[in-house]
Scaffold this active site. Sequence first.
Site, PDB file in Angstrom:
ATOM      1  N   CYS A  65       0.752  -1.072   0.015  1.00 27.28           N
ATOM      2  CA  CYS A  65      -0.086   0.006  -0.122  1.00 27.28           C
ATOM      3  C   CYS A  65       0.771   1.191  -0.008  1.00 27.28           C
ATOM      4  O   CYS A  65       1.556   1.640  -0.882  1.00 27.28           O
ATOM      5  CB  CYS A  65      -1.000  -0.110   0.952  1.00 27.28           C
ATOM      6  SG  CYS A  65      -2.293   1.147   1.314  1.00 27.28           S
ATOM      7  N   HIS A  66       0.584   2.179   1.104  1.00 25.67           N
ATOM      8  CA  HIS A  66       1.688   3.498   1.270  1.00 25.67           C
ATOM      9  C   HIS A  66       2.971   3.018   1.745  1.00 25.67           C
ATOM     10  O   HIS A  66       3.841   3.906   1.913  1.00 25.67           O
ATOM     11  CB  HIS A  66       1.091   4.084   2.002  1.00 25.67           C
ATOM     12  CG  HIS A  66      -0.053   4.951   1.320  1.00 25.67           C
ATOM     13  ND1 HIS A  66      -1.449   4.379   1.120  1.00 25.67           N
ATOM     14  CD2 HIS A  66      -0.462   6.111   0.897  1.00 25.67           C
ATOM     15  CE1 HIS A  66      -2.302   5.089   0.712  1.00 25.67           C
ATOM     16  NE2 HIS A  66      -1.619   6.338   0.208  1.00 25.67           N
TER      17      HIS A  66
END
Length: 184
Positions: free
Chosen positions: A117-118
Amino acid sequence: MSNSTALKNKRLAIIATNGFEQSELLKPKQELEARGATTHVISINGNDSIRGWDEKEWGETVKVDKQIEEADLADYDAIVLPGGQMNPDILRTNENVVAFIKAAAEQRNVKAIAAICHAPWLLVEAGLVKGKKVTSYPSISTDMKNAGGDWQDISVVTDGKLITSRNPDDIPNFVDAIAQKLSS
């Protein structure tokens, strides 16, 4: 080798703080442990527990096993970095976390640095993305490209020690890629 023992004797450091995407910590942790791995949740700021973010609100609390300053890379076969927006943004400003990840890239015993994800923001901060094939949550694809990464919009990308994934839907492939890297 059965699925429940495929990762026996493998130790994984899951680095997170408050605001981790709940599914991206809990599901890989659960699945990797089901395959025989030992996991340690490592955090910062003296937290003895951290709280997840579950889509649109605060989620579950997870016990912290160690602080980053107490963690020894020699003890781990892999580093797992859950995403969410808050968690990696906070962690990438912590010098000890960034140094730990950077050192993991050089340690022979560490076979994988996995970010979803991030969390690939941490790989950017550690200077590990340049010249590598990577993926991430689409909103940080420009950051990945600006750091010299070859960003790809697929569920999981493995390049050397780096394993990256885009979002919670990719968790099964993310976990499989970690297990494959540790089993090879």
